[in-house]
Design a protein around this motif. Structure first.
Motif, mmCIF file in Angstrom:
data_model
loop_
_atom_site.group_PDB
_atom_site.id
_atom_site.type_symbol
_atom_site.label_atom_id
_atom_site.label_comp_id
_atom_site.label_asym_id
_atom_site.label_seq_id
_atom_site.Cartn_x
_atom_site.Cartn_y
_atom_site.Cartn_z
ATOM 1 N N ILE A 186 0.851 -1.189 0.000
ATOM 2 C CA ILE A 186 0.000 0.000 0.000
ATOM 3 C C ILE A 186 0.890 1.242 0.000
ATOM 4 N N ASN A 187 0.526 2.230 -0.810
ATOM 5 C CA ASN A 187 1.259 3.503 -0.858
ATOM 6 C C ASN A 187 0.258 4.633 -0.637
ATOM 7 N N GLN A 188 0.619 5.566 0.241
ATOM 8 C CA GLN A 188 -0.313 6.644 0.562
ATOM 9 C C GLN A 188 0.403 7.991 0.629
ATOM 10 N N ILE A 189 -0.387 9.061 0.578
ATOM 11 C CA ILE A 189 0.120 10.420 0.738
ATOM 12 C C ILE A 189 -0.915 11.243 1.490
ATOM 13 N N HIS A 190 -0.480 11.980 2.484
ATOM 14 C CA HIS A 190 -1.394 12.868 3.211
ATOM 15 C C HIS A 190 -1.757 14.051 2.322
ATOM 16 N N ARG A 191 -2.993 14.465 2.400
ATOM 17 C CA ARG A 191 -3.476 15.569 1.562
ATOM 18 C C ARG A 191 -2.587 16.795 1.658
ATOM 19 N N ASP A 192 -2.167 17.177 2.859
ATOM 20 C CA ASP A 192 -1.382 18.394 3.024
ATOM 21 C C ASP A 192 0.018 18.254 2.431
ATOM 22 N N ALA A 194 0.585 16.388 -0.180
ATOM 23 C CA ALA A 194 0.321 16.452 -1.617
ATOM 24 C C ALA A 194 0.168 17.905 -2.068
ATOM 25 N N ALA A 195 -0.545 18.710 -1.281
ATOM 26 C CA ALA A 195 -0.708 20.130 -1.622
ATOM 27 C C ALA A 195 0.636 20.836 -1.633
ATOM 28 N N ALA A 196 1.496 20.523 -0.668
ATOM 29 C CA ALA A 196 2.829 21.128 -0.620
ATOM 30 C C ALA A 196 3.659 20.715 -1.829
ATOM 31 N N ALA A 197 3.473 19.485 -2.304
ATOM 32 C CA ALA A 197 4.183 19.027 -3.495
ATOM 33 C C ALA A 197 3.740 19.818 -4.718
ATOM 34 N N GLY A 209 8.181 17.904 -15.547
ATOM 35 C CA GLY A 209 8.339 16.471 -15.748
ATOM 36 C C GLY A 209 7.344 15.685 -14.935
ATOM 37 N N ILE A 210 7.643 14.418 -14.752
ATOM 38 C CA ILE A 210 6.763 13.507 -14.015
ATOM 39 C C ILE A 210 7.359 13.249 -12.640
ATOM 40 N N TYR A 211 6.522 13.338 -11.606
ATOM 41 C CA TYR A 211 6.973 13.145 -10.231
ATOM 42 C C TYR A 211 5.989 12.263 -9.474
ATOM 43 N N ASN A 212 6.514 11.257 -8.784
ATOM 44 C CA ASN A 212 5.699 10.467 -7.870
ATOM 45 C C ASN A 212 5.533 11.241 -6.569
ATOM 46 N N VAL A 213 4.298 11.417 -6.132
ATOM 47 C CA VAL A 213 4.026 12.122 -4.884
ATOM 48 C C VAL A 213 3.448 11.100 -3.907
ATOM 49 N N THR A 214 4.297 10.629 -3.028
ATOM 50 C CA THR A 214 3.934 9.575 -2.089
ATOM 51 C C THR A 214 4.800 9.712 -0.854
ATOM 52 N N ASP A 215 4.414 9.104 0.248
ATOM 53 C CA ASP A 215 5.205 9.276 1.462
ATOM 54 C C ASP A 215 6.438 8.368 1.443
ATOM 55 N N ASP A 216 7.178 8.356 2.541
ATOM 56 C CA ASP A 216 8.444 7.631 2.593
ATOM 57 C C ASP A 216 8.298 6.140 2.850
ATOM 58 N N TRP A 265 11.251 19.171 -1.545
ATOM 59 C CA TRP A 265 10.026 18.755 -0.839
ATOM 60 C C TRP A 265 10.315 17.532 0.017
ATOM 61 N N ALA A 266 9.639 17.445 1.148
ATOM 62 C CA ALA A 266 9.702 16.254 1.985
ATOM 63 C C ALA A 266 8.366 16.122 2.710
ATOM 64 N N PRO A 267 7.842 14.917 2.823
ATOM 65 C CA PRO A 267 6.563 14.757 3.504
ATOM 66 C C PRO A 267 6.668 14.978 5.001
ATOM 67 N N VAL A 268 5.681 15.641 5.546
ATOM 68 C CA VAL A 268 5.592 15.818 7.007
ATOM 69 C C VAL A 268 5.030 14.564 7.640
ATOM 70 N N TYR A 269 4.103 13.897 6.933
ATOM 71 C CA TYR A 269 3.413 12.719 7.444
ATOM 72 C C TYR A 269 4.038 11.458 6.856
#
Length: 269
Positions: A186-192, A194-197, A209-216, A265-269
């Motif tokens: 399972i791969n997830q990303i917190h809404r906030d 994602a917005a920061a990305a 370009g193309i970027y995967n936006v997902t958590d660590d 960018w780095a995820p907070v969550y």
């Protein structure tokens, strides 16, 4: 005044992105499809308007104001629609917006469902995109339209956030199953995050370009439900067969956010 940032599809993610751009001093216009959605955004820090991207006259009516808008974030939703809706909303809607409004830069909010891997392998932006659903193939066509315009693609994994988690909802309702033992990744990303990305990708210094936006931290379905069970003091869901009819296909992969991280960018969550 005309907007500097246009959020096309000001829903769960779009609203958060609009608030973030607005907080950074940008003039933001959030577009929604209907009056009810616009009423739900009353009192926000940004302006709103209605537009149905599947209706040529609706898009054309806004052309005098939105033509040459510096940035357009295309964050529409298909609702519960199938391939026909995907084509109308994602592919043809995007094409119409680009042709009519000629935005300076486009960020298309896509999905990591375009990756069809089922072997648990690590997936980067250079990995093959071979979705087993027509909806995934339509998303790839829409991506190409954005790329041809010089835009960027944010491929988002499963979004969760305040008041929203598909997995938690299934767990609490008793609908959750450990599919084939729960070993699917399972791969997830917190809404906030994602917005920061999206805000980061809007920076002119970040290459299009193309970027995967997902958590660590990809996790197996079993690991996710074990955490929920432990936190809530409830039993694990029962085991069951895999749901091969999932709307965006049945996959098992671990998504890498390494390229997105190179932007700062780095995820907070």
């Amino acid at each position: 005044m005309n907007p500097e940032v246009l959020i096309i599809g000001c829903g769960f993610l779009g609203e958060a992105a609009a608030e973030l751009f607005s907080a950074r001093g940008k003039r933001v216009l959030g577009l929604v499809r209907g009056a009810d959605s616009m009423a739900a955004l009353a009192g926000r820090s940004f302006e709103t308007a209605t537009c149905d991207v599947t209706d040529p006259s609706s898009v054309e009516s806004l052309s005098p104001r939105l033509r040459n808008v510096p940035l357009a974030v295309y964050a529409v939703s298909s609702g519960k629609g199938g391939a026909e809706t995907y084509a109308a909303v994602y592919r043809e809607g995007l094409r119409r917006v680009i042709n009519d409004w000629n935005p300076g830069r486009v960020i298309f909010v896509g999905s990591t469902s375009v990756y069809g891997q089922t072997d648990g392998s690590w997936v980067t932006e250079k990995s093959p995109t071979l979705p087993d659903r027509e909806t995934g193939r339509i998303l790839l066509e829409a991506e190409q339209i954005a790329l041809d315009s010089g835009g960027s693609i944010a491929r988002l994994s499963g979004i969760y956030g305040p008041g929203r988690s598909v997995l938690l909802k299934k767990f609490l309702s008793g609908e959750a199953l450990l599919e084939e033992g729960g070993h699917r990744w399972i791969n997830q990303i917190h809404r906030d995050d994602a917005a920061a990305a999206l805000a980061r990708l809007a920076d002119p210094d970040v290459a299009a370009g193309i970027y995967n936006v997902t958590d660590d931290t990809p996790a197996t379905q079993r690991q996710v439900y074990e955490w929920m069970a432990g936190f809530l003091g409830k039993p694990l869901p029962p085991e069951g067969s895999a749901d091969l009819n999932r709307k965006r296909g049945w996959t098992s992969k671990r998504l890498s956010n390494a390229l997105m991280r190179t932007t700062g960018w780095a995820p907070v969550y």
